[in-house]
Design an enzyme around this catalytic site. Structure first.
Site, PDB file in Angstrom:
ATOM      1  N   ASP A 204       0.876  -1.182   0.000  1.00  0.00           N
ATOM      2  CA  ASP A 204       0.000   0.000   0.000  1.00  0.00           C
ATOM      3  C   ASP A 204       0.908   1.226   0.000  1.00  0.00           C
ATOM      4  OD1 ASP A 204      -1.895   2.077   0.911  1.00  0.00           O
ATOM      5  OD2 ASP A 204      -3.203   0.417   1.485  1.00  0.00           O
TER       6      ASP A 204
ATOM      7  N   LEU B 119      -0.218   4.103   1.078  1.00  0.00           N
ATOM      8  CA  LEU B 119      -0.781   4.902   2.180  1.00  0.00           C
ATOM      9  C   LEU B 119      -1.317   6.260   1.716  1.00  0.00           C
ATOM     10  CD1 LEU B 119       1.817   4.130   5.042  1.00  0.00           C
ATOM     11  CD2 LEU B 119      -0.321   2.941   4.530  1.00  0.00           C
TER      12      LEU B 119
ATOM     13  N   LYS C 282     -10.931   6.154  -5.091  1.00  0.00           N
ATOM     14  CA  LYS C 282     -12.335   5.712  -5.077  1.00  0.00           C
ATOM     15  C   LYS C 282     -13.383   6.814  -4.949  1.00  0.00           C
ATOM     16  CE  LYS C 282     -12.801   5.167  -0.139  1.00  0.00           C
ATOM     17  NZ  LYS C 282     -13.507   4.523   0.941  1.00  0.00           N
TER      18      LYS C 282
ATOM     19  N   SER D 232     -17.258  -3.084  -8.431  1.00  0.00           N
ATOM     20  CA  SER D 232     -18.294  -2.274  -7.808  1.00  0.00           C
ATOM     21  C   SER D 232     -19.614  -2.444  -8.542  1.00  0.00           C
ATOM     22  CB  SER D 232     -17.850  -0.810  -7.873  1.00  0.00           C
ATOM     23  OG  SER D 232     -18.937   0.045  -7.635  1.00  0.00           O
TER      24      SER D 232
ATOM     25  N   TYR E   7     -14.290   7.053 -12.359  1.00  0.00           N
ATOM     26  CA  TYR E   7     -14.064   5.993 -11.366  1.00  0.00           C
ATOM     27  C   TYR E   7     -14.770   4.708 -11.792  1.00  0.00           C
ATOM     28  CZ  TYR E   7     -14.894   3.113  -7.266  1.00  0.00           C
ATOM     29  OH  TYR E   7     -15.004   2.035  -6.427  1.00  0.00           O
TER      30      TYR E   7
ATOM     31  N   LYS F 222     -13.404   0.762 -13.318  1.00  0.00           N
ATOM     32  CA  LYS F 222     -13.747  -0.595 -12.850  1.00  0.00           C
ATOM     33  C   LYS F 222     -14.195  -1.466 -14.030  1.00  0.00           C
ATOM     34  CE  LYS F 222     -12.930   0.095  -8.477  1.00  0.00           C
ATOM     35  NZ  LYS F 222     -11.788  -0.527  -7.821  1.00  0.00           N
TER      36      LYS F 222
ATOM     37  N   ASN G 154     -22.890  -1.430  -1.113  1.00  0.00           N
ATOM     38  CA  ASN G 154     -22.461  -0.296  -0.276  1.00  0.00           C
ATOM     39  C   ASN G 154     -21.950  -0.767   1.088  1.00  0.00           C
ATOM     40  OD1 ASN G 154     -24.157   0.875  -2.434  1.00  0.00           O
ATOM     41  ND2 ASN G 154     -23.827   2.778  -1.318  1.00  0.00           N
TER      42      ASN G 154
ATOM     43  N   GLY H 283     -25.265  12.400 -10.826  1.00  0.00           N
ATOM     44  CA  GLY H 283     -24.767  11.039 -11.054  1.00  0.00           C
ATOM     45  C   GLY H 283     -25.421   9.969 -10.193  1.00  0.00           C
TER      46      GLY H 283
HETATM   47  P1  NAD Z   1      -9.571   2.948   0.726  1.00  0.00           P
HETATM   48  O1  NAD Z   1      -9.172   4.225   0.074  1.00  0.00           O
HETATM   49  O2  NAD Z   1      -9.815   2.957   2.182  1.00  0.00           O
HETATM   50  O3  NAD Z   1      -8.480   1.823   0.398  1.00  0.00           O
HETATM   51  C1  NAD Z   1      -7.724   1.831  -0.772  1.00  0.00           C
HETATM   52  C2  NAD Z   1      -6.277   1.623  -0.386  1.00  0.00           C
HETATM   53  O4  NAD Z   1      -5.477   1.578  -1.557  1.00  0.00           O
HETATM   54  C3  NAD Z   1      -5.727   2.753   0.495  1.00  0.00           C
HETATM   55  O5  NAD Z   1      -5.075   2.194   1.607  1.00  0.00           O
HETATM   56  C4  NAD Z   1      -4.753   3.486  -0.418  1.00  0.00           C
HETATM   57  O6  NAD Z   1      -3.690   4.053   0.320  1.00  0.00           O
HETATM   58  C5  NAD Z   1      -4.318   2.369  -1.348  1.00  0.00           C
HETATM   59  N1  NAD Z   1      -3.874   2.811  -2.669  1.00  0.00           N
HETATM   60  C6  NAD Z   1      -4.515   3.617  -3.544  1.00  0.00           C
HETATM   61  N2  NAD Z   1      -3.784   3.779  -4.654  1.00  0.00           N
HETATM   62  C7  NAD Z   1      -2.652   3.041  -4.500  1.00  0.00           C
HETATM   63  C8  NAD Z   1      -1.517   2.800  -5.311  1.00  0.00           C
HETATM   64  N3  NAD Z   1      -1.380   3.392  -6.490  1.00  0.00           N
HETATM   65  N4  NAD Z   1      -0.570   1.965  -4.847  1.00  0.00           N
HETATM   66  C9  NAD Z   1      -0.697   1.375  -3.637  1.00  0.00           C
HETATM   67  N5  NAD Z   1      -1.740   1.595  -2.825  1.00  0.00           N
HETATM   68  C10 NAD Z   1      -2.715   2.410  -3.244  1.00  0.00           C
HETATM   69  O7  NAD Z   1     -10.852   2.393  -0.073  1.00  0.00           O
HETATM   70  P2  NAD Z   1     -11.820   1.174   0.260  1.00  0.00           P
HETATM   71  O8  NAD Z   1     -13.164   1.737   0.540  1.00  0.00           O
HETATM   72  O9  NAD Z   1     -11.189   0.262   1.232  1.00  0.00           O
HETATM   73  O10 NAD Z   1     -11.904   0.506  -1.173  1.00  0.00           O
HETATM   74  C11 NAD Z   1     -11.107  -0.609  -1.525  1.00  0.00           C
HETATM   75  C12 NAD Z   1     -11.452  -1.039  -2.933  1.00  0.00           C
HETATM   76  O11 NAD Z   1     -12.844  -1.336  -3.016  1.00  0.00           O
HETATM   77  C13 NAD Z   1     -11.185   0.031  -3.995  1.00  0.00           C
HETATM   78  O12 NAD Z   1     -10.713  -0.613  -5.162  1.00  0.00           O
HETATM   79  C14 NAD Z   1     -12.559   0.618  -4.240  1.00  0.00           C
HETATM   80  O13 NAD Z   1     -12.664   1.159  -5.533  1.00  0.00           O
HETATM   81  C15 NAD Z   1     -13.433  -0.614  -4.097  1.00  0.00           C
HETATM   82  N6  NAD Z   1     -14.842  -0.326  -3.757  1.00  0.00           N
HETATM   83  C16 NAD Z   1     -15.124   0.400  -2.637  1.00  0.00           C
HETATM   84  C17 NAD Z   1     -16.454   0.684  -2.326  1.00  0.00           C
HETATM   85  C18 NAD Z   1     -16.803   1.487  -1.099  1.00  0.00           C
HETATM   86  O14 NAD Z   1     -17.965   1.916  -0.982  1.00  0.00           O
HETATM   87  N7  NAD Z   1     -15.893   1.708  -0.167  1.00  0.00           N
HETATM   88  C19 NAD Z   1     -17.489   0.224  -3.157  1.00  0.00           C
HETATM   89  C20 NAD Z   1     -17.164  -0.523  -4.289  1.00  0.00           C
HETATM   90  C21 NAD Z   1     -15.825  -0.803  -4.571  1.00  0.00           C
HETATM   91  N1  UFG Z   2     -26.003  10.645   0.458  1.00  0.00           N
HETATM   92  C1  UFG Z   2     -26.620  11.724   1.066  1.00  0.00           C
HETATM   93  N2  UFG Z   2     -25.837  12.594   1.756  1.00  0.00           N
HETATM   94  C2  UFG Z   2     -24.493  12.460   1.885  1.00  0.00           C
HETATM   95  C3  UFG Z   2     -23.873  11.349   1.257  1.00  0.00           C
HETATM   96  C4  UFG Z   2     -24.660  10.469   0.546  1.00  0.00           C
HETATM   97  O1  UFG Z   2     -27.832  11.886   0.973  1.00  0.00           O
HETATM   98  O2  UFG Z   2     -23.841  13.309   2.509  1.00  0.00           O
HETATM   99  C5  UFG Z   2     -26.830   9.693  -0.277  1.00  0.00           C
HETATM  100  C6  UFG Z   2     -26.469   9.596  -1.741  1.00  0.00           C
HETATM  101  O3  UFG Z   2     -27.143  10.588  -2.488  1.00  0.00           O
HETATM  102  C7  UFG Z   2     -26.920   8.185  -2.067  1.00  0.00           C
HETATM  103  C8  UFG Z   2     -26.713   7.415  -0.760  1.00  0.00           C
HETATM  104  O4  UFG Z   2     -26.629   8.410   0.258  1.00  0.00           O
HETATM  105  O5  UFG Z   2     -28.272   8.201  -2.364  1.00  0.00           O
HETATM  106  C9  UFG Z   2     -25.453   6.593  -0.762  1.00  0.00           C
HETATM  107  O6  UFG Z   2     -24.371   7.424  -1.147  1.00  0.00           O
HETATM  108  P1  UFG Z   2     -22.852   6.976  -0.993  1.00  0.00           P
HETATM  109  O7  UFG Z   2     -22.018   8.101  -1.511  1.00  0.00           O
HETATM  110  O8  UFG Z   2     -22.584   6.497   0.376  1.00  0.00           O
HETATM  111  O9  UFG Z   2     -22.771   5.699  -1.944  1.00  0.00           O
HETATM  112  P2  UFG Z   2     -23.052   5.546  -3.509  1.00  0.00           P
HETATM  113  O10 UFG Z   2     -24.178   4.571  -3.656  1.00  0.00           O
HETATM  114  O11 UFG Z   2     -23.192   6.843  -4.158  1.00  0.00           O
HETATM  115  O12 UFG Z   2     -21.688   4.920  -4.013  1.00  0.00           O
HETATM  116  C10 UFG Z   2     -21.045   3.833  -3.347  1.00  0.00           C
HETATM  117  C11 UFG Z   2     -19.541   3.965  -3.493  1.00  0.00           C
HETATM  118  C12 UFG Z   2     -19.150   3.821  -4.947  1.00  0.00           C
HETATM  119  C13 UFG Z   2     -19.695   2.548  -5.516  1.00  0.00           C
HETATM  120  C14 UFG Z   2     -21.188   2.455  -5.258  1.00  0.00           C
HETATM  121  C15 UFG Z   2     -21.691   1.106  -5.671  1.00  0.00           C
HETATM  122  O13 UFG Z   2     -19.118   5.234  -3.021  1.00  0.00           O
HETATM  123  O14 UFG Z   2     -17.747   3.715  -5.012  1.00  0.00           O
HETATM  124  O15 UFG Z   2     -21.469   2.629  -3.869  1.00  0.00           O
HETATM  125  O16 UFG Z   2     -20.937   0.107  -5.044  1.00  0.00           O
HETATM  126  F1  UFG Z   2     -19.496   2.541  -6.855  1.00  0.00           F
END
Ligand code: NAD
Ligand code: UFG
Length: 341
Positions: A31, A33, A84, A124, A149, A153, A179, A297
């Site tokens: 990572d 970081l 992300k 995702s 983003y 994916k 989510n 979006g």
């Molecule tokens: P996060 O940002 O907490 O974790 C991502 C990690 O990757 C971080 O520790 C960051 O430092 C590291 N990183 C980023 N770019 C890097 C690079 N170039 N080299 C090495 N390390 C790098 O995010 P998360 O929520 O834990 O998400 C993890 C994965 O899941 C991501 O691929 C994200 O797109 C995917 N995902 C997340 C969600 C969500 O809602 N959190 C939903 C769908 C998919």
């Molecule tokens: N929302 C609010 N207020 C806020 C934040 C979010 O009303 O301050 C609402 C959004 O409009 C949405 C819902 O809460 O209706 C969820 O929003 P999030 O931003 O938590 O999540 P999304 O569904 O928009 O997106 C998440 C991840 C994306 C991923 C997607 C599907 O952020 O990376 O889920 O996995 F692509």
């Protein structure tokens, strides 16, 4: 078995590393970081009573990756590392394609050179785009996500499919998360967003702890039961266990080659108002909110058809909405400033 976890210091990565350790896997985290703290891994090690090898580096650094695969006999890779933030990706598309697509190409190349062929990718629900009807099912054609983003994916899923066509040994799994929310029940690790949270639950938790005045609910006029958007929220520990289930499946299915996609969700949509209610019920805190204009979006509602993972991986999301809320609050109230607390 030694598993390389890229992005393992992050939110989902750290919870998954803990599940891997608890299931007898050895873990190397790689990572840079850029969006996380090494403290998460210290806490994971305390919780697991076991150690993790940590190498700080970037997935775009090919020589560092080559050295990494030479140093450690890796059996499989779980690839979380990515940028992300959906909104930020529309402002910085090149950074997102560089990091998420080019970075993954570098990783896949290094794996090929090192003869490592088992690959689990953090995809995702956004890959289904706007075209597909809900609930989303894995047999649907990939859609056109509205952000760079989301497009990154889709591109990586396409790359995986082509790699599998060219390399008869490739065993790829694409996990399409819905989510993820919540935290480990210990309150020791959780989501620690930098700056103003983009996602709903971290924002709600920061209102509860007094760091933000009130929540903006983006849109109250959607064609849903209560007018707010609906999503499929799942506990991050269920999601972490889903990775272990996918890894077990890959290892057990020796004959399998190619790429298989799995939705990881509960299969149940929950509205923004319902989330606020559930959080208030579970924590006794009151969340001040305004109903604000829609966010660009956002789709009105999407959730998973969660059957494939249930049948093939023997995995389902079992933790309740109440647990998700309690664990979010336990983490946030014990760590008001995240890992800097
Ligand atoms: P996060 O940002 O907490 O974790 C991502 C990690 O990757 C971080 O520790 C960051 O430092 C590291 N990183 C980023 N770019 C890097 C690079 N170039 N080299 C090495 N390390 C790098 O995010 P998360 O929520 O834990 O998400 C993890 C994965 O899941 C991501 O691929 C994200 O797109 C995917 N995902 C997340 C969600 C969500 O809602 N959190 C939903 C769908 C998919
Ligand atoms: N929302 C609010 N207020 C806020 C934040 C979010 O009303 O301050 C609402 C959004 O409009 C949405 C819902 O809460 O209706 C969820 O929003 P999030 O931003 O938590 O999540 P999304 O569904 O928009 O997106 C998440 C991840 C994306 C991923 C997607 C599907 O952020 O990376 O889920 O996995 F692509």
């Amino acid at each position: 078995m030694k598993i390389l976890v890229t992005g393992g210091a992050g939110y989902i990565g750290s919870h998954t590393v803990l599940s891997l350790l608890n299931n007898g896997y050895e873990v190397v985290v790689y990572d840079n970081l850029c969006n996380s703290s090494e403290v998460s891994l210290q806490r994971v090690q305390q919780l697991a009573g076991n150690t993790v090898e940590f190498v700080q580096g970037d997935i775009q650094d090919k020589s560092a990756l080559t050295a990494l695969f030479k140093q450690y006999p890796i059996d499989a890779v779980i690839h979380f590392a990515a940028l992300k933030a959906v909104g930020e990706s529309t402002q910085l598309p090149l950074a997102y394609y560089q990091n998420n697509v080019h970075g993954t190409l570098c990783l896949l190349e290094a794996m090929q050179v090192a003869n490592v062929h088992q690959f689990i990718f953090s995809s995702s629900a956004t890959v289904y785009g706007e075209e597909n009807a809900v609930p989303y099912v894995e047999t649907m054609t990939l859609g056109t996500p509205s952000s760079p983003y989301g497009a990154s994916k889709v591109m990586v899923e396409r790359v995986m499919a082509d790699v599998a066509l060219a390399n008869a040994q490739f065993k790829g799994v694409s996990l399409r998360y819905f989510n993820p929310i919540g935290a480990h029940p210990s309150g020791q690790i959780g989501e620690d967003p930098k700056g103003i949270p983009n996602n709903l639950l971290p924002y709600v938790a920061q209102v509860a702890v007094g760091k933000r005045d009130k929540l903006n609910i983006f849109g109250g006029d959607y064609p849903t039961a209560d007018g707010s958007c609906e999503r499929d929220y799942l506990h991050v520990m269920d999601l972490a266990d889903g990775h272990v289930a996918a890894l077990d499946w890959l290892i057990k299915n020796e004959q399998f080659t190619g790429v298989e996609a799995f939705n990881l969700g509960t299969g149940t949509p929950v509205s923004v108002f319902a989330i606020v209610n559930a959080f208030e019920q579970a924590t006794g805190k009151t969340i001040a909110y305004d109903v604000a204009p829609r966010r660009a979006g956002d789709l009105p509602a999407f959730w998973a058809d969660a059957n494939k993972a249930k049948i093939q991986l023997n995995w389902h999301a079992s933790r309740t909405l109440q647990q998700m809320m309690e664990d979010t609050w336990n983490w946030q109230s014990n760590n008001p400033n995240g890992f800097d607390s």
